[in-house]
Design an enzyme around this catalytic site. Structure first.
Site, PDB file in Angstrom:
ATOM      1  N   HIS A 103       0.856  -1.178   0.000  1.00 57.52           N
ATOM      2  CA  HIS A 103       0.000   0.000   0.000  1.00 57.52           C
ATOM      3  C   HIS A 103       0.897   1.233   0.000  1.00 57.52           C
ATOM      4  O   HIS A 103       0.871   2.030   0.934  1.00 57.52           O
ATOM      5  CB  HIS A 103      -0.920  -0.003   1.222  1.00 57.52           C
ATOM      6  CG  HIS A 103      -1.807  -1.218   1.308  1.00 57.52           C
ATOM      7  ND1 HIS A 103      -2.472  -1.592   2.433  1.00 57.52           N
ATOM      8  CD2 HIS A 103      -2.146  -2.140   0.369  1.00 57.52           C
ATOM      9  CE1 HIS A 103      -3.187  -2.698   2.205  1.00 57.52           C
ATOM     10  NE2 HIS A 103      -2.991  -3.052   0.960  1.00 57.52           N
TER      11      HIS A 103
HETATM   12  C1  LIG Z   1      -0.045  -9.457  -1.702  1.00 59.30           C
HETATM   13  C2  LIG Z   1      -0.874  -8.245  -1.989  1.00 59.30           C
HETATM   14  C3  LIG Z   1      -2.136  -8.095  -1.398  1.00 59.30           C
HETATM   15  C4  LIG Z   1      -2.909  -6.960  -1.668  1.00 59.30           C
HETATM   16  N1  LIG Z   1      -4.139  -6.875  -1.093  1.00 59.30           N
HETATM   17  C5  LIG Z   1      -4.901  -5.769  -1.323  1.00 59.30           C
HETATM   18  C6  LIG Z   1      -6.207  -5.663  -0.774  1.00 59.30           C
HETATM   19  O1  LIG Z   1      -6.705  -6.571  -0.112  1.00 59.30           O
HETATM   20  N2  LIG Z   1      -6.907  -4.521  -1.003  1.00 59.30           N
HETATM   21  C7  LIG Z   1      -6.413  -3.496  -1.748  1.00 59.30           C
HETATM   22  O2  LIG Z   1      -7.077  -2.481  -1.895  1.00 59.30           O
HETATM   23  N3  LIG Z   1      -5.185  -3.603  -2.318  1.00 59.30           N
HETATM   24  C8  LIG Z   1      -4.424  -4.706  -2.130  1.00 59.30           C
HETATM   25  N4  LIG Z   1      -3.198  -4.813  -2.728  1.00 59.30           N
HETATM   26  C9  LIG Z   1      -2.766  -3.724  -3.613  1.00 59.30           C
HETATM   27  C10 LIG Z   1      -3.350  -3.872  -5.010  1.00 59.30           C
HETATM   28  O3  LIG Z   1      -2.915  -5.074  -5.584  1.00 59.30           O
HETATM   29  C11 LIG Z   1      -2.915  -2.689  -5.868  1.00 59.30           C
HETATM   30  O4  LIG Z   1      -3.419  -1.504  -5.260  1.00 59.30           O
HETATM   31  C12 LIG Z   1      -3.422  -2.719  -7.294  1.00 59.30           C
HETATM   32  O5  LIG Z   1      -3.107  -3.901  -7.958  1.00 59.30           O
HETATM   33  C13 LIG Z   1      -2.825  -1.522  -8.027  1.00 59.30           C
HETATM   34  O6  LIG Z   1      -3.193  -1.502  -9.370  1.00 59.30           O
HETATM   35  P1  LIG Z   1      -2.183  -0.852 -10.421  1.00 59.30           P
HETATM   36  O7  LIG Z   1      -2.818  -0.930 -11.736  1.00 59.30           O
HETATM   37  O8  LIG Z   1      -1.762   0.471  -9.903  1.00 59.30           O
HETATM   38  O9  LIG Z   1      -0.891  -1.777 -10.356  1.00 59.30           O
HETATM   39  P2  LIG Z   1      -0.755  -3.351 -10.687  1.00 59.30           P
HETATM   40  O10 LIG Z   1      -2.066  -4.003 -10.617  1.00 59.30           O
HETATM   41  O11 LIG Z   1       0.319  -3.889  -9.847  1.00 59.30           O
HETATM   42  O12 LIG Z   1      -0.258  -3.355 -12.202  1.00 59.30           O
HETATM   43  C14 LIG Z   1       0.945  -2.749 -12.597  1.00 59.30           C
HETATM   44  C15 LIG Z   1       1.512  -3.489 -13.785  1.00 59.30           C
HETATM   45  O13 LIG Z   1       2.527  -2.685 -14.396  1.00 59.30           O
HETATM   46  C16 LIG Z   1       3.591  -3.508 -14.817  1.00 59.30           C
HETATM   47  N5  LIG Z   1       4.803  -2.679 -14.936  1.00 59.30           N
HETATM   48  C17 LIG Z   1       5.484  -2.075 -13.934  1.00 59.30           C
HETATM   49  N6  LIG Z   1       6.538  -1.393 -14.416  1.00 59.30           N
HETATM   50  C18 LIG Z   1       6.525  -1.548 -15.760  1.00 59.30           C
HETATM   51  C19 LIG Z   1       7.362  -1.081 -16.815  1.00 59.30           C
HETATM   52  N7  LIG Z   1       8.408  -0.286 -16.570  1.00 59.30           N
HETATM   53  N8  LIG Z   1       7.060  -1.454 -18.079  1.00 59.30           N
HETATM   54  C20 LIG Z   1       5.990  -2.257 -18.349  1.00 59.30           C
HETATM   55  N9  LIG Z   1       5.179  -2.733 -17.377  1.00 59.30           N
HETATM   56  C21 LIG Z   1       5.431  -2.371 -16.106  1.00 59.30           C
HETATM   57  C22 LIG Z   1       3.671  -4.565 -13.735  1.00 59.30           C
HETATM   58  O14 LIG Z   1       4.349  -5.718 -14.194  1.00 59.30           O
HETATM   59  C23 LIG Z   1       2.199  -4.801 -13.403  1.00 59.30           C
HETATM   60  O15 LIG Z   1       1.661  -5.855 -14.166  1.00 59.30           O
HETATM   61  C24 LIG Z   1      -2.414  -5.946  -2.503  1.00 59.30           C
HETATM   62  C25 LIG Z   1      -1.167  -6.096  -3.108  1.00 59.30           C
HETATM   63  C26 LIG Z   1      -0.400  -7.233  -2.869  1.00 59.30           C
HETATM   64  C27 LIG Z   1       0.905  -7.381  -3.539  1.00 59.30           C
END
Ligand SMILES: Cc1cc2nc3c(=O)[nH]c(=O)nc-3n(C[C@H](O)[C@H](O)[C@H](O)COP(=O)(O)OP(=O)(O)OC[C@H]3O[C@@H](n4cnc5c(N)ncnc54)[C@H](O)[C@@H]3O)c2cc1C
Lengths: 591, 231
Positions: free
Chosen positions: A518
């Protein structure tokens, strides 16, 4: 040599929750969209199937679905006078690295953040006066309101199959829900999960202490469900392998079973995996971005993807890193207090107690990711007077289980030996008879908690690692003390056989063990370009065709998990782009 | 040492029985009494001294009693050997670029060593400490002495002359012993799921949808299921 690809309307960097939502929405709006994702494609039937997915060592301990720190990591330190060193392996937080991002292996706790966060400075100043807020606490209003976001929260909850019980529908308090929540238009799409013993016992104790327990809302489908887009979910199996695992039952709200496959069926959309974006490119006058460069990690080849719009969706940490590497916006300087990129990094704090009840059977291996009962009496309850306690922010307290597997979870009363016959006997005796009560607390922005580029260490692409400077401040210590006290009072009222009491976190933040993924801030949203990197539509104040979507936009961190507002803001931004930006490209808010 | 046609313990039994080869054996190996030996392990990373150390360590930390067999019978030594020989042991996913500084504990792991190198150096340093304090390597100490050594390692009262940080070695050792006891048996430890049986963990079982109500506050009759059982 860099191969130049054909220009598209929009390039999305990272295909997790935010990238998936934007891919679907923009492709449906008729834009040509390319997503570049550094990770591989994985699917439920092949990769998250039983029995191979039931492997604690592989997924929890060895981080199978997470970012590989050999290739890219951060350097970390607690304060600017320390020398930052690389986080050589993952620990405290776990950025994902597959199609679906961390949305594949999150737990699904899904909250609505309210005006208690979005109007934080105004509210505290009005009630407690300007002097209540410490001078180094750089909290500010976010420039958005709960009312604006409400329809988008709703949309995300219905997409992700959130199970819960409403506490406030259009101003009517609902029995069994969270009475402190902001009004919602309608119920959750699915009824709350079946409670487990630990949450039932906590419910009773919380009620006895005059608090207001409610089932934690979670994107774990409590029964089979088809979302408004037609994506199908199975019912949650309470398998006990949720956090850090893909869900074999397709019961967890995840982008790889919802928005991403819909985008992939759309001819306007193309996904390239193994594509590591290294930089966002600016045009000569620096007012617009022109695309990105990326490396095919399978062979090292470099490409340029020109695009009319760049959408950073690479997770909160990586979005900020890419902004710093690309020289977009002015980097934050904590001494001069100028600049905005890197500003207001926040994390979360907490406290927890373990309660042992001889003769009880908690069966810690039977639970959903969101099997938890929670109280918000010290969180979004504005009647709770922070004045006498001297802290800004709040914390929620919950009890239940989430992925309590035996390499990591073997509770024993404090003072138990760490090995030998006595350790074994205690481990055997208490494993099934323990439960936890945990608080998760907000962290307010602080002048000295920030990101910048590390002067020494580099990633596999030869680029500077991002440097994270972070520690808890007196505000968080005070909150932690308050939380520990409340937890211990509740715990004692339950008469456990043994109790490992909660204590406030007052030691420096450490990179081990796991705490939560987070991470927030770094390119925050706000009302003006002096204080924030992005406007309320997550659009860069500097380059109007660049949007950075994720928890990097949060101006501080609340006690809640972040993905509720992350998902809602992704839909909100998609609407702003579709309905306004493409018709009239330019700043959506005058600077 | 690679797997060989005859097991190390068989070889030692012969050696202890009077062969001149005994003179060439490391002291640690001579001390082996060839008790009710479990199946020939066959190590792919640990050398003789290291294997003797790890066997003594896991049997001390996880002694046999009515609750479970001892550490080597659970295969924890085998788990550790395989983990060190494999990708994790070789430092896969570990950021291995310098400069190297110890930093402060809140900055986590900072050694220029892969886990396998760390283990190797840590065993050597612990045995050096044991020789100095007791005149023998760890695996030849009596139970009381072993207990003292582990207490010293775990509290940081022992320090290594080599400069290797004791805390980092101990944390790694402890974590891997727990992994060997509680991970799925496909990794070589938790043999017969005895670690899971100890605590009543049902393993890889797929569905608890009905059980979550049926067994609320009731003992779940867990005959644990492993990945191999379901494959
Ligand atoms: C174990 C765990 C448990 C969690 N539990 C909760 C929960 O219960 N409730 C909650 O609200 N949140 C939870 N979270 C947080 C939640 O997963 C994230 O808030 C959410 O996935 C964020 O979405 P996002 O699109 O910002 O990033 P993500 O879903 O992580 O997606 C980002 C993507 O970008 C890609 N990427 C990164 N850098 C690059 C680059 N330079 N070039 C190309 N691709 C790239 C990555 O590979 C990834 O696939 C948890 C996280 C984890 C790890």
């Amino acid at each position: 040599m860099t191969t130049k690809m054909k220009e598209v309307d929009a390039v999305i960097v990272g295909l997790g929750w935010t990238g998936g939502i934007l891919a679907k929405e923009l492709a449906e709006a008729g834009l040509k969209v390319v997503a570049l994702e550094r990770g591989t494609m994985r699917s439920t039937d092949k990769d998250y199937a039983v029995p191979i997915v039931r492997d604690e060592l592989r997924f929890v301990v060895r981080h199978d679905l997470m970012q590989n720190t050999a290739r890219d990591t951060l350097t970390i330190r607690n304060n600017p006078s320390q020398e930052a060193l690389p986080m050589r392996r993952l620990g405290s937080f776990l950025p994902g690295e597959v199609v679906g991002g961390s949305g594949v292996h999150w737990s699904g706790h899904t909250w609505r953040w309210t005006d208690m966060e979005f109007r934080v400075r105004t509210l505290y100043e009005e009630r407690y006066g300007k002097n209540f807020i410490p001078t180094d606490m750089t909290i500010q209003d976010w420039g958005i309101t709960y009312a604006e976001l409400e329809p988008y929260y709703d949309k995300f909850e219905y997409t992700a199959a959130v199970s819960g019980k409403a506490g406030n529908i259009r101003g009517q308090i609902q029995p069994g829900g969270n009475p402190f929540e902001a009004p919602r238009e309608r119920e959750y799409p699915l009824p709350a999960l079946t409670p487990i013993l630990a949450s039932e016992m906590f419910t009773a104790a919380a009620n006895n202490n005059g608090y207001h327990p409610f089932p934690r809302p979670a994107a774990n489908a409590s029964r089979a469900y088809t979302n408004p887009d037609g994506s199908k979910f199975g019912g949650c199996q309470y398998c006990g392998y949720c956090q850090r695992f893909g869900c074999e039952a397709n019961a967890k709200g995840s982008p790889h079973i919802t928005v991403i496959p819909i985008a992939m069926r759309n001819p306007n959309f193309e996904l390239r995996t193994h594509a590591w974006v290294t930089k966002v490119l600016k045009d000569s006058d620096g007012k617009r971005v022109t695309g990105v460069t990326y490396t095919n990690v399978l062979n090292g080849e470099e490409f340029e993807q020109p695009a009319g719009m760049v959408l950073l969706c690479a997770y909160a940490i990586n979005n900020v890193h890419l902004m710093l590497l690309s020289g977009i916006g002015q980097p934050y300087d904590p001494v001069a207090q100028t600049g905005v990129i890197g500003k207001s990094y926040c994390y979360q704090t907490g406290a927890g107690a373990t309660l042992f009840f001889e003769g009880r059977h908690f069966n810690p291996f039977m639970n959903a990711g969101g099997s938890n009962t929670t109280i918000d009496d010290f969180n979004i309850n504005w009647d709770f007077d922070r004045g006498p306690h001297g802290f800004v922010g709040g914390y929620n307290i919950g009890a239940g289980f989430n992925t309590a597997l035996p390499i990591g979870y073997r509770p024993v009363p404090s003072g138990t030996p760490q090995w030998g016959k006595a350790w074994k006997a205690a481990t055997a005796k208490w494993y099934q008879t323990a439960m936890n009560i945990n608080a998760s607390g907000s962290v307010m922005a602080n002048r000295y908690n920030y990101y910048d580029l590390d002067p020494t260490y580099r990633n596999a692409f030869g680029q500077p690692l991002m440097r994270m400077t972070f520690d808890y401040k007196a505000n968080e210590h005070k909150m932690g003390q308050h939380a520990a006290q409340v937890i211990n009072d509740i715990a004692k009222s339950m008469n456990p056989t043994r109790l490992n009491q909660a204590t406030a976190r007052t030691q420096p933040w450490t990179v081990v063990p796991y705490q939560s993924t987070h991470n927030t801030g770094g390119t925050i949203m706000g009302t003006n370009p002096r204080d924030s990197a992005l406007n309320k539509y997550l659009q860069s104040w500097d380059c109007h065709n660049l949007f950075a979507v994720g928890a990097n936009v949060f101006a501080h961190n609340a006690s809640y998990n972040p993905t509720g507002p992350v998902g809602a803001l992704a839909y909100w931004t998609a609407d702003a782009i579709k309905n306004r930006y493409v018709k009239n490209p330019g700043p959506l808010v005058p600077a | 040492m690679r797997d060989q046609n005859f097991g190390r313990r068989d070889f030692l039994k012969g050696a202890v029985a009077g062969s001149v080869a005994a003179a060439n054996l490391p002291q640690s190996a001579q001390a082996q009494q060839a008790p009710a030996a479990p199946a020939t392990p066959g190590y792919s990373f640990l050398n003789l001294d290291e294997a003797a150390f790890v066997e003594a360590l896991v049997d001390h930390m996880v002694p046999a009693d009515e609750l479970s067999p001892k550490g080597t019978e659970l295969g924890i030594n085998i788990y550790i050997d395989r983990a060190l020989a494999g990708g994790w042991g070789k430092g896969e996913r570990l950021y291995m670029q310098g400069p190297w500084k110890l930093g402060v504990p809140s900055q986590g792991y900072q050694l220029p060593l892969t886990p396998a190198q760390l283990y190797r150096a840590g065993i050597e340093a612990t045995n050096t400490h044991c020789r100095k304090a007791y005149g023998k390597p760890f695996d030849r100490l009596d139970e009381q002495q072993r207990e003292e050594v582990l207490a010293g390692l775990s509290t940081g009262k022992v320090s290594f002359d080599s400069g290797l940080p004791v805390r980092v070695f101990w944390t790694t050792v402890y974590q891997t012993v727990m992994e060997g006891m509680f991970s799925d048996p496909i990794y070589g430890g938790n043999r017969n799921k005895a670690g899971w049986r100890l605590i009543g963990f049902p393993g890889a079982i797929a569905v608890h949808r009905e059980n979550v109500e049926k067994f609320r506050d009731k003992k779940f009759p867990a005959d644990p299921i492993s990945i191999a059982d379901m494959s």
